[in-house]
Write a protein that holds these residues in place. Structure first.
Motif, PDB file in Angstrom:
ATOM      1  N   LEU A  87      25.623  75.871  46.207  1.00 28.74           N
ATOM      2  CA  LEU A  87      26.710  75.118  46.835  1.00 28.74           C
ATOM      3  C   LEU A  87      26.558  75.063  48.345  1.00 28.74           C
ATOM      4  CD1 LEU A  87      29.871  76.334  44.871  1.00 28.74           C
ATOM      5  CD2 LEU A  87      28.332  74.456  44.363  1.00 28.74           C
ATOM      6  N   MET A  88      26.012  76.122  48.904  1.00 29.42           N
ATOM      7  CA  MET A  88      25.827  76.139  50.360  1.00 29.42           C
ATOM      8  C   MET A  88      24.862  75.066  50.797  1.00 29.42           C
ATOM      9  SD  MET A  88      25.577  80.180  51.010  1.00 29.42           S
ATOM     10  CE  MET A  88      24.359  79.998  52.278  1.00 29.42           C
ATOM     11  N   ASN A  89      23.941  74.720  49.916  1.00 29.03           N
ATOM     12  CA  ASN A  89      22.916  73.744  50.308  1.00 29.03           C
ATOM     13  C   ASN A  89      23.275  72.322  49.962  1.00 29.03           C
ATOM     14  OD1 ASN A  89      21.153  75.642  51.422  1.00 29.03           O
ATOM     15  ND2 ASN A  89      20.524  76.264  49.370  1.00 29.03           N
ATOM     16  N   LEU A  90      24.472  72.122  49.465  1.00 31.43           N
ATOM     17  CA  LEU A  90      24.917  70.762  49.147  1.00 31.43           C
ATOM     18  C   LEU A  90      25.074  69.952  50.420  1.00 31.43           C
ATOM     19  CD1 LEU A  90      27.861  70.968  46.586  1.00 31.43           C
ATOM     20  CD2 LEU A  90      25.723  69.752  46.299  1.00 31.43           C
ATOM     21  N   ARG A  91      24.504  68.745  50.400  1.00 34.52           N
ATOM     22  CA  ARG A  91      24.702  67.872  51.542  1.00 34.52           C
ATOM     23  C   ARG A  91      24.948  66.466  51.031  1.00 34.52           C
ATOM     24  NH1 ARG A  91      24.814  72.045  53.414  1.00 34.52           N
ATOM     25  NH2 ARG A  91      23.714  72.963  55.166  1.00 34.52           N
ATOM     26  N   ASN A  92      25.805  65.750  51.754  1.00 36.31           N
ATOM     27  CA  ASN A  92      26.010  64.346  51.446  1.00 36.31           C
ATOM     28  C   ASN A  92      25.025  63.531  52.265  1.00 36.31           C
ATOM     29  OD1 ASN A  92      26.817  61.732  51.124  1.00 36.31           O
ATOM     30  ND2 ASN A  92      28.970  62.085  51.633  1.00 36.31           N
ATOM     31  N   PRO A  93      24.090  62.859  51.581  1.00 38.38           N
ATOM     32  CA  PRO A  93      23.068  62.135  52.348  1.00 38.38           C
ATOM     33  C   PRO A  93      23.631  60.978  53.157  1.00 38.38           C
ATOM     34  CG  PRO A  93      22.894  61.661  50.000  1.00 38.38           C
ATOM     35  CD  PRO A  93      23.908  62.740  50.138  1.00 38.38           C
ATOM     36  N   ASN A  94      24.849  60.546  52.812  1.00 42.11           N
ATOM     37  CA  ASN A  94      25.431  59.422  53.540  1.00 42.11           C
ATOM     38  C   ASN A  94      26.209  59.849  54.764  1.00 42.11           C
ATOM     39  OD1 ASN A  94      24.514  57.389  51.983  1.00 42.11           O
ATOM     40  ND2 ASN A  94      26.339  57.239  50.699  1.00 42.11           N
ATOM     41  N   GLU A 121      26.511  61.416  58.305  1.00 40.02           N
ATOM     42  CA  GLU A 121      25.738  61.748  59.484  1.00 40.02           C
ATOM     43  C   GLU A 121      26.613  62.504  60.440  1.00 40.02           C
ATOM     44  OE1 GLU A 121      22.442  61.371  60.257  1.00 40.02           O
ATOM     45  OE2 GLU A 121      23.105  62.612  61.926  1.00 40.02           O
ATOM     46  N   ASN A 122      26.344  63.762  60.582  1.00 44.77           N
ATOM     47  CA  ASN A 122      27.165  64.536  61.511  1.00 44.77           C
ATOM     48  C   ASN A 122      26.340  64.817  62.754  1.00 44.77           C
ATOM     49  OD1 ASN A 122      29.161  65.988  62.644  1.00 44.77           O
ATOM     50  ND2 ASN A 122      29.070  67.711  61.241  1.00 44.77           N
ATOM     51  N   LEU A 124      30.496  78.016  55.037  1.00 43.79           N
ATOM     52  CA  LEU A 124      29.247  77.837  54.316  1.00 43.79           C
ATOM     53  C   LEU A 124      29.157  76.461  53.659  1.00 43.79           C
ATOM     54  CD1 LEU A 124      29.023  81.317  52.574  1.00 43.79           C
ATOM     55  CD2 LEU A 124      27.730  80.519  54.539  1.00 43.79           C
ATOM     56  N   ILE A 125      30.289  75.905  53.312  1.00 45.34           N
ATOM     57  CA  ILE A 125      30.280  74.621  52.609  1.00 45.34           C
ATOM     58  C   ILE A 125      30.244  73.501  53.642  1.00 45.34           C
ATOM     59  CG2 ILE A 125      31.524  73.150  50.972  1.00 45.34           C
ATOM     60  CD1 ILE A 125      30.603  75.720  49.731  1.00 45.34           C
ATOM     61  N   GLN A 126      29.256  72.642  53.497  1.00 44.27           N
ATOM     62  CA  GLN A 126      29.078  71.605  54.511  1.00 44.27           C
ATOM     63  C   GLN A 126      29.109  70.221  53.903  1.00 44.27           C
ATOM     64  OE1 GLN A 126      28.847  71.957  57.783  1.00 44.27           O
ATOM     65  NE2 GLN A 126      29.070  74.191  57.707  1.00 44.27           N
TER      66      GLN A 126
END
Lengths: 526, 443
Positions: free
Chosen positions: A162-169, A171-172, A184-186
């Motif tokens: 779960l920590m490595n979950l990223r939304n590819p859309n 852009e931060n 941890l959740i991003q």
């Protein structure tokens, strides 16, 4: 306006379709047919008279409860044209992540299988079947050699994913600053803030009576408790699911809890349910599954060592072994982001006609899974009823705690909610813990994944689960986790390592859940 | 002149010693001046107490007789207290307990007390809380008569003087106890020597099972005085579970792991777990029963448990030597049958202070702590002339079970229900003298 209407008619159509094949439907038909013998039913007004009869005899209530149950469990279809995956999980990157996670689990299971040269499933020889049948009520005394088995995964493995979950859309591009999320959740999911939570959980407010607070020894029962019990008895007499769900938001009296939960979950333990359970039991006797060993191991590692639940060890086997053979559980995958793992009959890899779900219910247990069942043993001592209650709790709530989805009650949202609450309202504490390498979620994750089972005293846990049922949401778990940190904030500010932080939060067995929640939501200066 | 309390003990248990040390008390030897003596009574071995403060005497434990007897001319001084009553065995020896209860019932019956009311089968309605029991070999013939009425019943043989489940066995055939037949030519029946005495009780073969397992209750009761009776019940009792599934089948009669719940026995079973030790708190029991059986029957059960404890104490109160230097903390063993009726199995004068798990250690430490707070007020040198009425604040986890003085001073039935949620239930001072028609509210 049109969309709303079509959404509603879609929902109605779906519910009708689901209920049409159910036993309730045939019971209603039978009742209607029997009622023809009644003198009040007149041919001229047949339809109306039968409807009235069903109303007065309580059958309409049962139908109402069934509809209510369907509404609770199945999400409303988002759009008539939406594909079925969207009911499982609308966000593509979440679906993808869940898919990879599942592949990993299955790989782990298969490799254990190959390593130990144990088939995933095999038929038991007759002598073994007989032995198991004799020992059905005391499987806890069995001591199979489980040393080579390991749990397929533990909560902390899941947390890493779960920590490595990223939304590819998403852009931060900003620099990492204090304004960003420190946890941890991003992933950018929407979670509620305290004003919204206050509104949602308005029955937990300071001026509303609660069991868990207003039934303590110092408060005379006339103030709240007696009346609350009286209302509870009335709700049970009316057999109204929706009323029960509203009622339990203020907590269940211990004597009424078992019946109230059964009413909310729409479990009536009919003869056909008992028969179904017996059928599952005979499936267990006939076939041996690899997951059985995983279940044994889990129970031995967790519930058998628990001060509260060790007594019920045998019931846990009886429930979980049957659970893994229950194909009706597959239905929940329609609205879960998960997909049941498929296995193929030996030698027919890839040929769809020889594909089976493995295990039959599609759920691979992980370390701590048996703790979902254990608290229920305090309420139900009849195995088939205990089984049905657990199954319903699983397909309504628990499955969300170990699958990756964007659902507000899914574990990802709960983690994010927890971290956001903590960062917003206890920023100093959060920052301090982060600095010493003790990210709060690392500690609270296991609490939430297990819905606090095994961490709280049982009476407190049951009060918490009352509210899960009452609000039909798991968000309260995240709120409680944050409230626990708030409660122990002073001690936590003084620790200088993750281990020390864990130690401060190691023992939650003395906590009183409802005061913590109430104070955190309604009495903390924000 | 507050000197430090000097204590002696004849067992080395950390839960005791830690409690003494935290109060700043000083350990002394038994032949020195002491204020507080905590001893373990082994059957037939009574503690050696100095006959008077001016004589230092050391008596071998083996030759000790009842030190409290008038002949030895002992005198404990006002600043000395002991943790046992001189003739506690009236309650704690299995045969004497039954004898006293039977006598008590007959007395009430003779008085015409409503408590002694019987039902149509001749069974006491309110005072039938001890399983049918006979002494052997004395009542052998009576036992045979009873046995023949129900030849398929199981009986449990217990040696009068032993503890921890030692020497206990089950029988279901008369031949198994031939030895105790008075007529038997082969019996070595010599004298009424207490060492060989047994009691035989009807075995409760329908115990309440939880998770399919049999259990019994261990409750701690502190008695500070018998006349007037003042006793306290420790809120944190526990259930002891058998590690093996219960089966009434006759083939398992020899398997002590199935039948005896003593931890001393269970500890050696294959499945004994050192984390929870097969123990459950009474509050867990309460939660389980309320959730599965309902609040009324659960309250009734706990009420009955309190009732039988008080009745058992009342039964022995007249014969108990109410020495003002004494207090006692008993371990009551109670079994609940599947009709939710509690049965008094036995009372222990020296409940085990050994801790089998971490939780256990904490419980026993707190038990001793609270006991000492009540028995030795303020932790100062005791004066046994005090009124033995501790203020409510020092009770700790104890609750007043019965206070005869207070009960008598109340005209009406003052039912103080203390609703402590998970605790043992209705408590408070009750007007429970025989003859008072208030049983319905208790029950």
């Amino acid at each position: 306006m049109l969309e709303q209407d079509s959404g509603l008619s879609l929902t109605i159509a779906r519910i009708v379709q689901r209920l049409k094949g159910s036993s309730l439907h045939s019971q209603l038909e039978r009742q209607a047919r029997i009622s023809l013998h009644n003198p009040e039913i007149k041919l001229e007004s047949l339809k109306e008279d039968i409807k009235d009869f069903l109303k007065t005899s309580g059958w309409e209530k049962k139908l109402q409860n069934a509809v209510y149950s369907e509404l609770n469990v199945f999400p409303s279809p988002c759009h008539p044209a939406a594909p079925p995956e969207h009911m499982k999980e609308p966000l593509a990157y979440m679906r993808k992540a869940q898919g990879s996670w599942e592949k990993r689990i299955l790989k782990s299971l298969n490799s254990m299988c190959t390593e130990l040269s144990i088939p995933l499933a095999q038929k038991r020889p007759a002598s073994e079947q007989k032995e198991l049948l004799n020992k059905w009520n005391e499987m806890g005394t069995d001591e199979p050699d489980l040393s080579l088995f390991r749990p397929v995964y533990a909560p902390k493995d899941f947390l890493e994913v779960l920590m490595n979950l990223r939304n590819p859309n998403y852009e931060n591009g900003e620099q990492l600053s204090f304004r960003n999320h420190l946890g941890l959740i991003q992933v950018p999911l929407k979670v509620k803030d305290i004003p919204e939570l206050k509104e949602d959980f308005s029955e937990l407010d300071l001026n509303v009576g609660q069991l868990g607070i207003d039934d303590s020894a110092q408060v005379p029962p006339e103030f709240f408790e007696n009346e609350h019990v009286r209302i509870g008895q009335k709700v049970l007499a009316e057999q109204d699911s929706a009323a029960a769900q509203q009622y339990v938001r203020q907590g269940c009296p211990t004597a009424l809890r078992a019946d109230l939960w059964a009413l909310i979950l729409n479990i009536s333990n009919q003869p056909e349910d008992i028969l179904y359970y017996e059928q599952l039991k005979s499936n267990v006797i006939q076939h041996d599954l690899l997951v059985d060993s995983l279940i044994y191991k889990d129970v031995k590692l967790t519930a058998s060592n628990d001060d509260y639940y060790f007594v019920f060890e045998d019931y846990l086997y009886q429930v979980l072994l049957c659970f893994s053979r229950d194909t009706s559980v597959l239905e929940h995958f329609a609205y879960s982001s998960a997909t049941p793992p498929k296995s193929y009959i030996r030698g027919k890899l890839g040929i769809e006609e020889y594909a089976v779900f493995y295990p039959p219910n599609g759920v691979i247990p992980f370390h701590g899974f048996s703790m979902y069942v254990a608290p229920l043993c305090f309420l139900y001592h009849e195995p088939s009823k205990l089984y049905q209650i657990f199954r319903e709790m699983y397909v309504r709530f628990f499955f969300r705690l170990h699958s990756i989805s964007s659902h507000p009650s899914g574990i990802v949202s709960l983690c994010l909610l927890f971290e956001t609450l903590l960062q917003t309202h206890l920023p100093q504490l959060f920052y301090h813990l982060r600095e010493i390498g003790a990210q709060p979620l690392r500690i609270s994750f296991k609490w939430m994944v297990r819905a606090f089972s095994g961490y709280l005293a049982t009476d407190q846990l049951l009060l918490l689960w009352d509210r899960i049922l009452g609000y039909n949401s798991l968000e309260i778990l995240a709120v409680l986790a944050a409230a626990v940190f708030a409660f122990r904030a002073v001690n936590l500010m003084e620790v200088t390592s993750l281990a020390a932080a864990e130690a401060v939060l190691a023992d939650l067995s003395t906590l009183k859940v409802m005061p913590l929640l109430q104070i955190f939501l309604f009495a903390t200066v924000t | 002149m507050a000197g430090k309390v000097k204590w002696v003990t004849d067992i080395e248990k950390s839960v005791l010693i830690n409690n003494f040390e935290k109060r700043g008390w000083i350990q002394v030897a038994e032949n020195e001046d002491w204020n507080f003596y905590w001893c373990v009574i082994h059957w037939f071995q009574f503690v050696c107490l100095k006959p008077s403060r001016n004589i230092i005497a050391r008596m071998s434990v083996q030759t000790i007789r009842n030190v409290f007897s008038v002949e030895t001319g002992y005198r404990l001084s006002d600043d000395q207290i002991v943790n046992h009553f001189p003739n506690h065995y009236e309650l704690t020896r299995k045969d004497l307990m039954v004898k006293n209860i039977k006598r008590y019932r007959k007395e009430l019956e003779k008085e015409g007390s409503p408590l002694a009311e019987k039902d149509e089968n001749g069974k006491y309605i309110y005072l039938d809380f001890v399983p049918v029991t006979f002494m052997l070999p004395a009542d052998y013939n009576l036992f045979v008569e009873e046995f023949r009425k129900n030849p398929s019943s199981t009986w449990i043989m217990k040696p009068c003087g032993k503890a921890q489940g030692k020497g206990i066995f089950l029988i279901n055939k008369l031949s198994q106890i031939k030895k105790w037949s008075r007529d038997s030519k082969t019996s070595s029946f010599v004298s009424q020597s207490s060492k060989e005495a047994y009691v035989i009780s009807l075995y409760i073969n329908n115990p309440l099972l939880i998770g399919g397992k049999k259990f019994d209750l261990r409750l701690y009761v502190l008695v500070s005085t018998y006349r007037p009776l003042r006793c306290y019940m420790y809120k944190l009792g526990f259930c002891r579970f058998c590690t093996v599934k219960y089966t009434p089948s006759t083939s398992e009669l020899d398997n002590m792991f199935v039948h005896l719940t003593n931890v001393a026995i269970q500890k050696h079973g294959d499945d004994y777990n050192h984390i929870h030790g097969g123990k459950w708190t009474v509050s867990n029991l309460r939660l389980y029963l309320e959730s599965t059986r309902g609040k009324e029957v659960t309250n009734k059960l706990f009420d009955e448990i309190h009732w039988i404890i008080v009745q058992s104490l009342k039964a022995v109160a007249p014969v108990m030597n109410n020495d003002k230097h004494c207090f006692e903390c008993y371990g009551y063993d109670i079994i609940i049958d599947d009709k939710l009726k509690p049965w008094l199995i036995e009372v222990n004068a020296s409940p085990s202070l050994t801790s089998s798990t971490a939780n256990d250690r904490i419980l026993k430490y707190n038990l001793i702590n609270d006991t000492l707070n009540i028995a030795v007020p303020n932790g100062e040198i005791p004066d046994c002339k005090w009124n033995k009425s501790p203020p409510k604040e020092v009770l700790g986890n104890y609750e007043v079970l019965y206070d005869e003085e207070m009960a008598q001073s109340d005209g009406s039935d003052r039912d103080l229900r203390s609703r402590s949620g998970q605790s043992t239930g209705t408590k408070g001072n009750r007007g429970r003298d025989s003859g008072k028609p208030v049983l319905t509210t208790w029950k």
